[in-house]
Design a protein around this motif. Structure first.
Motif, PDB file in Angstrom:
ATOM      1  N   LEU A  95     100.295  18.007 146.701  1.00  0.00           N
ATOM      2  CA  LEU A  95     101.456  18.894 146.728  1.00  0.00           C
ATOM      3  C   LEU A  95     102.744  18.109 146.848  1.00  0.00           C
ATOM      4  O   LEU A  95     103.687  18.310 146.068  1.00  0.00           O
ATOM      5  N   PHE A  96     102.791  17.197 147.821  1.00  0.00           N
ATOM      6  CA  PHE A  96     104.079  16.525 147.930  1.00  0.00           C
ATOM      7  C   PHE A  96     104.252  15.462 146.848  1.00  0.00           C
ATOM      8  O   PHE A  96     105.375  15.168 146.434  1.00  0.00           O
ATOM      9  N   VAL A  97     103.145  14.889 146.355  1.00  0.00           N
ATOM     10  CA  VAL A  97     103.286  13.925 145.265  1.00  0.00           C
ATOM     11  C   VAL A  97     103.892  14.595 144.038  1.00  0.00           C
ATOM     12  O   VAL A  97     104.867  14.116 143.454  1.00  0.00           O
ATOM     13  N   ALA A 252     112.426   5.232 144.863  1.00  0.00           N
ATOM     14  CA  ALA A 252     112.186   6.467 145.612  1.00  0.00           C
ATOM     15  C   ALA A 252     110.759   6.941 145.421  1.00  0.00           C
ATOM     16  O   ALA A 252     110.050   7.256 146.368  1.00  0.00           O
ATOM     17  N   MET A 253     110.338   6.976 144.186  1.00  0.00           N
ATOM     18  CA  MET A 253     109.047   7.589 143.889  1.00  0.00           C
ATOM     19  C   MET A 253     107.906   6.696 144.305  1.00  0.00           C
ATOM     20  O   MET A 253     107.028   7.066 145.059  1.00  0.00           O
ATOM     21  N   VAL A 254     107.945   5.485 143.796  1.00  0.00           N
ATOM     22  CA  VAL A 254     106.784   4.633 143.951  1.00  0.00           C
ATOM     23  C   VAL A 254     106.752   4.011 145.324  1.00  0.00           C
ATOM     24  O   VAL A 254     105.717   3.977 145.992  1.00  0.00           O
ATOM     25  N   ALA A 256     108.441   4.694 148.101  1.00  0.00           N
ATOM     26  CA  ALA A 256     108.786   5.426 149.304  1.00  0.00           C
ATOM     27  C   ALA A 256     107.862   6.603 149.505  1.00  0.00           C
ATOM     28  O   ALA A 256     107.259   6.777 150.546  1.00  0.00           O
ATOM     29  N   ALA A 257     107.761   7.384 148.472  1.00  0.00           N
ATOM     30  CA  ALA A 257     107.094   8.654 148.669  1.00  0.00           C
ATOM     31  C   ALA A 257     105.622   8.606 148.324  1.00  0.00           C
ATOM     32  O   ALA A 257     104.811   9.227 148.996  1.00  0.00           O
ATOM     33  N   THR A 258     105.221   7.913 147.307  1.00  0.00           N
ATOM     34  CA  THR A 258     103.868   8.112 146.838  1.00  0.00           C
ATOM     35  C   THR A 258     102.997   6.860 146.910  1.00  0.00           C
ATOM     36  O   THR A 258     102.080   6.795 147.706  1.00  0.00           O
ATOM     37  N   MET A 259     103.278   5.854 146.070  1.00  0.00           N
ATOM     38  CA  MET A 259     102.292   4.792 145.972  1.00  0.00           C
ATOM     39  C   MET A 259     102.010   4.130 147.310  1.00  0.00           C
ATOM     40  O   MET A 259     100.849   3.862 147.655  1.00  0.00           O
ATOM     41  N   VAL A 260     103.073   3.908 148.085  1.00  0.00           N
ATOM     42  CA  VAL A 260     102.840   3.160 149.313  1.00  0.00           C
ATOM     43  C   VAL A 260     102.072   3.985 150.333  1.00  0.00           C
ATOM     44  O   VAL A 260     101.552   3.437 151.300  1.00  0.00           O
ATOM     45  N   THR A 261     101.959   5.262 150.106  1.00  0.00           N
ATOM     46  CA  THR A 261     101.188   6.049 151.052  1.00  0.00           C
ATOM     47  C   THR A 261      99.717   6.094 150.673  1.00  0.00           C
ATOM     48  O   THR A 261      98.897   6.648 151.411  1.00  0.00           O
ATOM     49  N   SER A 262      99.373   5.534 149.533  1.00  0.00           N
ATOM     50  CA  SER A 262      97.973   5.608 149.132  1.00  0.00           C
ATOM     51  C   SER A 262      97.092   4.790 150.069  1.00  0.00           C
ATOM     52  O   SER A 262      95.914   5.115 150.235  1.00  0.00           O
ATOM     53  N   PHE A 340     112.178  12.593 153.637  1.00  0.00           N
ATOM     54  CA  PHE A 340     113.466  11.989 153.963  1.00  0.00           C
ATOM     55  C   PHE A 340     113.659  10.625 153.309  1.00  0.00           C
ATOM     56  O   PHE A 340     114.781  10.258 152.979  1.00  0.00           O
ATOM     57  N   LYS A 341     112.598   9.872 153.072  1.00  0.00           N
ATOM     58  CA  LYS A 341     112.829   8.583 152.441  1.00  0.00           C
ATOM     59  C   LYS A 341     113.216   8.744 150.988  1.00  0.00           C
ATOM     60  O   LYS A 341     114.112   8.058 150.486  1.00  0.00           O
ATOM     61  N   ALA A 342     112.550   9.668 150.291  1.00  0.00           N
ATOM     62  CA  ALA A 342     112.955   9.922 148.914  1.00  0.00           C
ATOM     63  C   ALA A 342     114.402  10.381 148.884  1.00  0.00           C
ATOM     64  O   ALA A 342     115.187   9.965 148.034  1.00  0.00           O
ATOM     65  N   LEU A 343     114.725  11.262 149.832  1.00  0.00           N
ATOM     66  CA  LEU A 343     116.104  11.731 149.917  1.00  0.00           C
ATOM     67  C   LEU A 343     117.069  10.566 150.098  1.00  0.00           C
ATOM     68  O   LEU A 343     118.085  10.459 149.402  1.00  0.00           O
ATOM     69  N   LEU A 344     116.754   9.658 151.026  1.00  0.00           N
ATOM     70  CA  LEU A 344     117.643   8.534 151.292  1.00  0.00           C
ATOM     71  C   LEU A 344     117.763   7.642 150.066  1.00  0.00           C
ATOM     72  O   LEU A 344     118.856   7.205 149.690  1.00  0.00           O
ATOM     73  N   PHE A 345     116.651   7.380 149.413  1.00  0.00           N
ATOM     74  CA  PHE A 345     116.709   6.522 148.235  1.00  0.00           C
ATOM     75  C   PHE A 345     117.507   7.156 147.120  1.00  0.00           C
ATOM     76  O   PHE A 345     118.340   6.535 146.472  1.00  0.00           O
TER      77      PHE A 345
END
Lengths: 625, 184, 101
Positions: A95-97, A252-254, A256-262, A340-345
């Motif tokens: 969902l958030f991805v 932002a995408m890779v 902050a929000a998605t890849m690094v959370t894998s 918030f990190k995507a937002l900041l980026f």
């Protein structure tokens, strides 16, 4: 409706293929809209699948669904399917991805305006989204690995997007190579799991009995190596700051929000396998990384580098949570951090775009007047990451600190490190906000800072809203409000329960908020009102990330290079020598035999005659004796 | 008694002739020695009551083939003496010696080992009587071996054509051959 | 001392061996061909001896064919020799070494 899960990764894949085929002819901005539509549609389908899953749950109480497309690797006792697993964890991630992903696609339409490789950017973004969704939805380790490798490759493509810049190309290579170390960990862990448990499918792993402690710890640590590579933990964190060479939407995408959370996702998924010893190590490394990165962020001048180190630090928090056994807290923080990190980026990207590609914060200042929307949303993000209630970051960070406090080996120490990091986080983020948006103007008149177009500000607003109220999904005040925790329950065999009393919880919360406020206050004193001198607060040691890169270069370059050289020599001398030697032997033999081809008929006649004689003797040997 | 005497004389003739063929310097001498050998062999044929073959041997072999040899020798003028100090091929002499001694040893050993060869196989072309060898030969040739007979006649035709083609002097108007020879 | 088949066979063998040696030793192509004839004669003698011993006329038939084939072979061989020697008089067997490897 759950059966539509295959459509979720399929839509960005179709977007990718279409862009590959006709992207150049579509041109901007249509290529961007195509990609965004694919991402947005993927989000919509994810919502549909989510609703379907909830419906399924209310019907039959079953909160997971497995869709197998085909048997991928049927090899004797190893049965790997190409399948999707829809369960609370994967749908939450998806969902958030897809949501954040779609917003970033939209943002990129404005940001990448004018770039000659416009459609290629969206092509990579869609491919990335596809890989990430395969990673998240895969029902076994191998499908996840497919996505894992895919996101690594896309990260490389996107970091070195402006490949004419030497630094960008090098950064891409660095990211890829460091990731590869993690991939090695993943692969060996997969092999070990298969050999220990006989399966690689998640549902079966979740239900397997515990392994021998040594095996379990080894596998857990290998999985953590994989996670460390992908999620930039020590000692594999070096690639993330350099990855800022890529365009800001990529960051932002890779990153902050998605890849690094894998990495976090992987560990949560494999929670049944992780042993207590390994969890302790994970917690320690996570905490150490968080502190290390926060210290480095204090001294950065580039607006994106601050956020990069901040990401590493927040990821450290997530691993601290995992190490303390609070998986839900880790996932909670993954979600709020994504917001918030995507937002900041994206906000920083808006600033960079508005300032004509200027990234040095020392040349900014007082931008809140020129870029009000960006400033407002950025401030929301700042408050969230600093842990100021009621913004989302407070709730998730607080839960992590509580879990750290309760860690049964060295809880208070971990909590202390987390607290110091929170203080530093508040400090450096406030420093960034002040330097960029407040204070006096340090830019010359030629840079016309202007607000960005709606394609860029709209996602900022949506994300600001999410960062503001996102905490609502897991409020700890009332048991029933712990929505996320209840939702994720079936994933864990041993759900984590906080053992502290309410008083302890409130006390810890108050202390962490206080730490945040102290950090903000200190930053204001130093940078805004200039009451405290700030010349010694940005030492070179921290700015160069404690010279970790140089150390690696010396170790790998020095010892490593001689090792590589030695191997190359062996290869040249022995392997090549053997192969060439065979060739030489054959040549020599040929030259030895050559005189037999004298060309003289009489010599050949001799050969015939003597040969015939020999054959006759051979045939009549018995008689002759 | 007479048989033995005839045999020995004829054998001497054969062998002297053979050695002459191999050792003579002048090719014409070699050819004449060959004739001597052929006559000796013919006498041996008669001694074994293969009269027809003896006649054929003399007429065809000695009368036609050797004459052909002499024609060519005279035509090409190779009758000048050629050195017998042969090869600069060093291995050749020893190889020839090996072959000679080896073959002789093997064959003689085989002959002695086997003794009187009696295989008991039925005579294919019919039993050989003492005087009607021509008839038997003819019958065998045209019935049992007729296929081979036809083939050999074909072979003779081919040989004739081949000889004609080989020795044909290239005509001047033959452009390819002229070019081959290096002319314009 | 009766003349047995063996004597004829030995004589044939001797003729064959002398012919073979000559073939290997001499360089003049014409003499080499003549040595081949010698070998063939030796073989013929053996055939006739066997034919007589075994009472089979097939041996003589074979001799007949050998004769025919020898004739054909001489024709073609001499044709070759003529063709070669006409170009280059004084060629010996050793000069024809184009097959050198």
């Amino acid at each position: 409706m759950v059966e539509l899960v295959w459509l979720v990764p399929a839509l960005p894949l179709i977007g990718f293929v279409l862009l590959l085929a006709v992207g150049n002819s579509l041109g901007e901005p249509r290529a961007g809209w195509l990609a965004t539509t694919a991402a947005g549609a993927s989000f919509v389908v994810t919502l549909v699948v989510f609703i379907g899953l909830l419906a399924r749950d209310s019907h039959s109480g079953e909160r997971s669904y497995e869709l197998v497309l085909f048997k991928w690797l049927p090899a004797g006792s190893l049965q790997v399917d190409a399948g999707f697993l829809v369960d609370p964890l994967s749908i939450t991630m998806a969902l958030f991805v897809t949501g954040v992903g779609a917003l970033i696609h939209l943002y990129s339409i404005g940001y990448m305006h004018g770039d000659p490789k416009y459609s290629k950017f969206f092509l990579y973004l869609n491919l990335f989204l596809f890989s990430m969704l395969m990673l998240v939805f895969g029902n076994n380790l191998v499908v996840t690995f497919l996505g894992w490798e895919g996101v690594g490759a896309c990260s490389y493509f996107l970091i070195s997007f402006w490949h004419q810049r030497e630094s960008a190309a090098t950064a891409g290579k660095k990211a890829f190579v460091t990731n590869r170390v993690g991939d090695w960990g993943f692969m060996v862990a997969t092999f070990a799991i298969w050999s220990a448990l006989g399966t690689v499918t998640y549902t079966e792993i979740a239900q397997s009995p515990a392994m021998a402690t040594a095996t379990g710890t080894a596998i857990s640590l290998l999985l953590f190596v994989a996670a460390a590579g992908k999620s930039a933990q020590l000692p594999l964190s070096v690639w993330l700051p350099d990855a800022m060479e890529g365009p800001t939407p990529v960051s932002a995408m890779v990153h902050a929000a998605t890849m690094v959370t894998s990495g976090v996702y992987l560990l949560v998924r494999m929670n049944n396998v992780l042993t207590d010893d390994a969890l302790l190590i994970i917690a320690v490394v996570g905490a150490a990384t968080a502190l290390f990165a926060a210290l480095c962020a204090v001294a950065q001048h580039d607006i994106k580098k601050v956020l990069a180190y901040s990401t590493i630090s927040q990821l450290g928090y997530m691993f601290l949570a995992i190490g303390s056994g609070a998986y839900v807290a880790a996932i909670f923080h993954v979600i709020t951090h994504a917001f918030f990190k995507a937002l900041l980026f994206l906000g920083s990207g808006s600033v960079i775009h508005g300032m004509g590609d200027e990234q040095d914060m020392r040349k900014m200042g007082a931008l809140r007047l020129a870029m009000p929307i960006t400033a407002a949303t950025f401030i929301v993000g700042w408050l969230a990451i600093a842990g100021v209630p009621p913004f989302a970051g407070f709730w998730s960070k607080d839960e992590i600190l509580l879990a750290a406090w309760e860690q049964h080996n060295i809880g208070p120490l971990l909590w202390g490190v987390g607290l110091v990091t929170a203080l530093l986080t508040a400090y450096y983020m406030s420093r960034q906000v002040i330097l960029v948006f407040f204070g006096e103007q340090r830019w010359d008149e030629e840079a016309h800072p202007h607000e960005s177009s709606w394609t860029m500000t709209a996602p900022l607003c949506v994300l600001a809203g999410a960062a503001a109220v996102g905490g609502v999904i897991n409020l700890p005040l009332v048991k029933d409000w712990l929505v996320l925790e209840h939702f994720l329950e079936p994933i864990f065999n041993h759900p984590h329960h906080f053992s502290s009393g309410t008083l302890t919880k409130i006390a810890l919360a108050v202390i962490s908020v206080a730490a945040g406020i102290v950090g903000i206050f200190f930053a204001v004193m130093t940078w805004l009102t200039k009451r405290i001198p700030n010349d010694r607060l940005e030492p070179d040691f921290l700015e160069n990330a404690m010279y970790i890169d140089a150390t690696y270069a010396r170790v790998v370059g020095g010892v490593g290079t001689s090792g590589f050289q030695g191997t190359a020599n062996v290869d040249e001398r022995f392997v090549d020598g053997a192969v060439n030697g065979i060739g030489k032997v054959i040549l020599k033999t040929g030259q030895l035999i050559r005189p037999a081809q004298s060309g003289y008929i009489r010599n050949y006649a001799v050969g015939v005659a003597v040969g015939a004689l020999a054959i006759i003797v051979l045939l009549t040997w018995g008689l002759l004796r | 008694m007479v048989d033995t005497f005839v045999f020995i004389v004829a054998a001497v003739v054969c062998l002297v002739g053979a050695l002459g063929v191999v050792l003579a310097r002048n090719p014409v001498h070699s050819a004449l020695m060959l004739v001597m050998t052929l006559f000796g062999v013919a006498v041996q044929f008669v001694a074994q009551e293969a009269h027809f073959l003896a006649a054929v041997q003399v007429i065809v072999y000695a009368g036609a083939i050797v004459v052909l040899f002499l024609f060519v020798i005279m035509l090409l003028g190779v009758d000048r003496a050629q050195s017998l100090e042969l090869s600069f091929l060093p291995v050749q002499r020893w190889a020839a010696l090996l072959f000679a001694s080896g073959s002789l040893a093997v064959v003689v050993a085989l002959i002695l080992a086997v003794g009187e060869p009696v295989t008991g196989v039925e005579a294919m072309g019919g039993a050989l009587g003492s005087t009607d060898d021509v008839r038997l030969l003819a019958r065998s040739l045209f019935s049992d071996y007729v296929y081979a007979f036809e083939l050999t006649s074909l072979l003779l035709v081919i040989a004739v054509i081949g000889a004609v083609v080989l020795v044909r002097k290239p005509r001047e108007t033959d452009a390819v051959v002229a070019e081959d020879r290096g002319d314009a | 001392m009766e003349v047995t088949t063996g004597w004829y066979l030995v004589l044939g063998a001797l003729l064959f061996v002398i012919g073979g040696t000559g073939l290997l030793i001499r360089r003049n192509p014409l003499v080499m061909l003549m040595c081949v004839e010698l070998m063939l004669n030796g073989v013929n003698l053996s055939f006739v001896a066997f034919s007589r011993t075994l009472g089979d006329v097939g041996g003589q038939t074979v001799v007949f064919f050998v004769l025919v084939v020898a004739a054909a072979e001489v024709v073609v061989g001499l044709g070759l020799v003529v063709a070669i020697l006409r170009r280059q008089p004084g060629t010996t067997a050793d000069d024809l070494s184009a097959l050198k490897g």
